[in-house]
Design a protein around this motif. Structure first.
Motif, mmCIF file in Angstrom:
data_model
loop_
_atom_site.group_PDB
_atom_site.id
_atom_site.type_symbol
_atom_site.label_atom_id
_atom_site.label_comp_id
_atom_site.label_asym_id
_atom_site.label_seq_id
_atom_site.Cartn_x
_atom_site.Cartn_y
_atom_site.Cartn_z
ATOM 1 N N MET A 160 8.573 7.995 -10.776
ATOM 2 C CA MET A 160 7.205 7.594 -11.116
ATOM 3 C C MET A 160 7.209 6.466 -12.158
ATOM 4 O O MET A 160 6.418 5.507 -12.071
ATOM 5 C CB MET A 160 6.413 8.787 -11.644
ATOM 6 C CG MET A 160 4.920 8.463 -11.826
ATOM 7 S SD MET A 160 3.981 9.759 -12.632
ATOM 8 C CE MET A 160 4.456 9.501 -14.320
ATOM 9 N N ASN A 161 8.058 6.563 -13.139
ATOM 10 C CA ASN A 161 8.139 5.544 -14.187
ATOM 11 C C ASN A 161 8.471 4.181 -13.595
ATOM 12 O O ASN A 161 7.883 3.155 -13.961
ATOM 13 C CB ASN A 161 9.181 5.958 -15.220
ATOM 14 C CG ASN A 161 9.185 5.026 -16.418
ATOM 15 O OD1 ASN A 161 8.228 4.968 -17.182
ATOM 16 N ND2 ASN A 161 10.261 4.269 -16.571
ATOM 17 N N LYS A 162 9.414 4.169 -12.640
ATOM 18 C CA LYS A 162 9.805 2.907 -11.999
ATOM 19 C C LYS A 162 8.663 2.311 -11.178
ATOM 20 O O LYS A 162 8.370 1.122 -11.234
ATOM 21 C CB LYS A 162 11.028 3.144 -11.135
ATOM 22 C CG LYS A 162 11.536 1.893 -10.439
ATOM 23 C CD LYS A 162 12.771 2.182 -9.595
ATOM 24 C CE LYS A 162 13.240 0.918 -8.898
ATOM 25 N NZ LYS A 162 14.414 1.181 -8.029
ATOM 26 N N LEU A 163 7.972 3.187 -10.407
ATOM 27 C CA LEU A 163 6.886 2.707 -9.553
ATOM 28 C C LEU A 163 5.732 2.145 -10.386
ATOM 29 O O LEU A 163 5.177 1.082 -10.096
ATOM 30 C CB LEU A 163 6.383 3.863 -8.664
ATOM 31 C CG LEU A 163 7.246 4.203 -7.461
ATOM 32 C CD1 LEU A 163 6.727 5.491 -6.797
ATOM 33 C CD2 LEU A 163 7.277 3.075 -6.443
ATOM 34 N N LEU A 164 5.343 2.907 -11.432
ATOM 35 C CA LEU A 164 4.191 2.455 -12.220
ATOM 36 C C LEU A 164 4.498 1.143 -12.960
ATOM 37 O O LEU A 164 3.605 0.287 -13.131
ATOM 38 C CB LEU A 164 3.798 3.522 -13.237
ATOM 39 C CG LEU A 164 3.322 4.858 -12.624
ATOM 40 C CD1 LEU A 164 2.798 5.783 -13.710
ATOM 41 C CD2 LEU A 164 2.260 4.659 -11.557
ATOM 42 N N ASP A 165 5.743 0.963 -13.410
ATOM 43 C CA ASP A 165 6.102 -0.287 -14.084
ATOM 44 C C ASP A 165 6.103 -1.464 -13.125
ATOM 45 O O ASP A 165 5.836 -2.606 -13.535
ATOM 46 C CB ASP A 165 7.481 -0.143 -14.712
ATOM 47 C CG ASP A 165 7.457 0.751 -15.963
ATOM 48 O OD1 ASP A 165 8.539 1.174 -16.395
ATOM 49 O OD2 ASP A 165 6.351 1.015 -16.491
ATOM 50 N N ILE B 135 0.820 -1.207 0.000
ATOM 51 C CA ILE B 135 0.000 0.000 0.000
ATOM 52 C C ILE B 135 0.854 1.256 0.000
ATOM 53 O O ILE B 135 0.483 2.290 -0.570
ATOM 54 C CB ILE B 135 -0.964 -0.026 1.219
ATOM 55 C CG1 ILE B 135 -2.040 1.067 1.070
ATOM 56 C CG2 ILE B 135 -0.178 0.096 2.523
ATOM 57 C CD1 ILE B 135 -2.981 0.850 -0.055
ATOM 58 N N GLU B 136 2.074 1.146 0.601
ATOM 59 C CA GLU B 136 2.975 2.303 0.618
ATOM 60 C C GLU B 136 3.426 2.656 -0.799
ATOM 61 O O GLU B 136 3.507 3.839 -1.178
ATOM 62 C CB GLU B 136 4.189 2.027 1.493
ATOM 63 C CG GLU B 136 3.890 1.844 2.974
ATOM 64 C CD GLU B 136 3.371 0.449 3.297
ATOM 65 O OE1 GLU B 136 2.849 0.242 4.394
ATOM 66 O OE2 GLU B 136 3.477 -0.416 2.396
ATOM 67 N N MET B 137 3.732 1.616 -1.584
ATOM 68 C CA MET B 137 4.164 1.851 -2.966
ATOM 69 C C MET B 137 3.049 2.499 -3.778
ATOM 70 O O MET B 137 3.286 3.429 -4.561
ATOM 71 C CB MET B 137 4.573 0.524 -3.612
ATOM 72 C CG MET B 137 5.018 0.656 -5.065
ATOM 73 S SD MET B 137 5.298 -0.948 -5.854
ATOM 74 C CE MET B 137 6.707 -1.534 -4.921
#
Length: 383
Positions: free
Chosen positions: A375-380, A347-349
């Protein structure tokens, strides 16, 4: 197509049509040879008997395509033995007689008594009449109403010398000759040998006539109700050639030879033709990847990180709607909870990703290169 080829093609077609007309108008001939082959549907084949033998023997028949010599290498319990017009070697006849002496019964349906058998049980001479019709009858009174009329090429064979102790079970009746035995029973050791010298009664031609099956049933009823071993040498000689069915059917055989003839002519008339050079056509290149790289480099050169984040966020939310069926109208705690349950990500991510998405959607937010990379890393990782 040159003129010569057309002329030969027309000649070939005309010849094929003439041959086809001859084939169609040709009268079909009947094979009256006494082949006694279980695979032949000709009048004197055993195709019908082979398909009805299980009924005659109450499903206790066992067809063997080995020689008796090979089959009797191991010990067998008493049983019935059936031999129909087979060319059996001396050693195999010895094995059959050994089985009979130990309690088996042998039924020999043969036009001539095998020498190996006659030498062992006593000599039996046979004679041949030349009557074109006769009647096969059984001597037992309970079978007196069961008989067969032979009106096609009867052998006229019968036993002329019967030694004492031999039981005559059937006879051949002819108009101009005295009756002669054609079916006898000989006691041999603990078993019995039955010999019938007119195999025609189990051929296709006579079994298909009304009432004749009863005579065959009467003959085989003399054997005990137990397993019967039928030595069928012809069963092992069926051709396994892949064109066997085509070549056995006259129409298909004719079509097959016409096809081969056409192929030969085609190859002959086209042997001198040369194949033109086929140009090599390079396949079209996929330039999609190059296009994407060019657009990406353009954005990097412009340094518009905010616009790139907004497009990435828009793509991510569209994928959430299409693949996970989650409403992206409000990026609140409910949205974060649904995304957490469907993706299984911490949930933190997810909260951190939502924070960056909202920043990308804010036209007045200050966006750095590091924000875009994060943001790009998290969304992927999320989807």
């Amino acid at each position: 197509m040159n003129k010569t080829f057309k002329i030969y093609a027309v000649i070939f077609i005309v010849v094929m049509i003439i041959l086809a007309l001859f084939e169609v108008n040709k009268a079909e001939t009947t094979d009256w040879r006494k082949n006694f082959d279980i695979n032949q549907k000709s009048p004197f084949g055993l195709y019908v008997f082979n398909h009805e033998v299980n009924t005659l023997f109450k499903n206790k028949i066992k067809k063997i395509n080995q020689t008796p010599y090979d089959y009797y290498q191991s010990e067998k319990k008493p049983h019935n033995i059936l031999v129909i017009e087979e060319d059996i070697d001396t050693e195999s006849w010895g094995k059959i007689l050994d089985q009979v002496s130990e309690g088996s019964d042998a039924m020999l349906i043969v036009s001539e008594m095998p020498k190996e058998v006659s030498d062992s049980i006593g000599y039996y001479d046979s004679q041949i009449s030349f009557e074109d019709k006769n009647v096969l009858k059984l001597t037992d009174k309970k079978y007196q109403n069961d008989f067969i009329h032979l009106d096609k090429f009867p052998s006229g064979r019968g036993f002329t010398f019967i030694k004492p102790g031999v039981e005559v079970l059937g006879k051949t009746v002819e108009k101009n000759n005295s009756d002669q035995a054609n079916f006898i029973k000989i006691k041999f050791g603990q078993g019995n040998i039955y010999v019938h010298c007119e195999p025609l009664f189990i051929s296709n031609y006579y079994l298909l006539k009304r009432g004749n099956v009863k005579y065959a049933q009467d003959i085989f009823s003399y054997l005990d109700d137990r397993e019967t071993v039928w030595f069928v040498e012809n069963d092992a000689k069926v051709s396994q050639f892949f064109l066997r069915f085509i070549l056995s059917n006259p129409a298909l055989k004719y079509a097959w030879w016409v096809l081969l003839g056409g192929l030969v002519l085609f190859i002959f008339f086209n042997a001198k033709r040369k194949q033109r050079i086929v140009p090599i056509i390079e396949p079209l290149k996929n330039t999609s990847v190059d296009f994407v790289k060019s657009i990406g480099n353009l954005y990097l050169q412009e340094g518009d990180f905010h616009d790139m984040m907004a497009k990435k966020a828009q793509y991510f939310l569209n994928k959430i709607r299409m693949d996970l069926l989650i409403d992206t109208q409000n990026l609140d705690e409910e949205f974060a909870k649904k995304l957490h349950l469907k993706t299984g990500k911490p949930i933190e991510m997810i909260d951190e990703a939502i924070k960056l998405i909202k920043k990308a959607q804010d036209p007045y937010a200050q966006v750095m290169k590091e924000d875009l990379a994060k943001m790009n890393k998290l969304l992927d990782e999320i989807i």
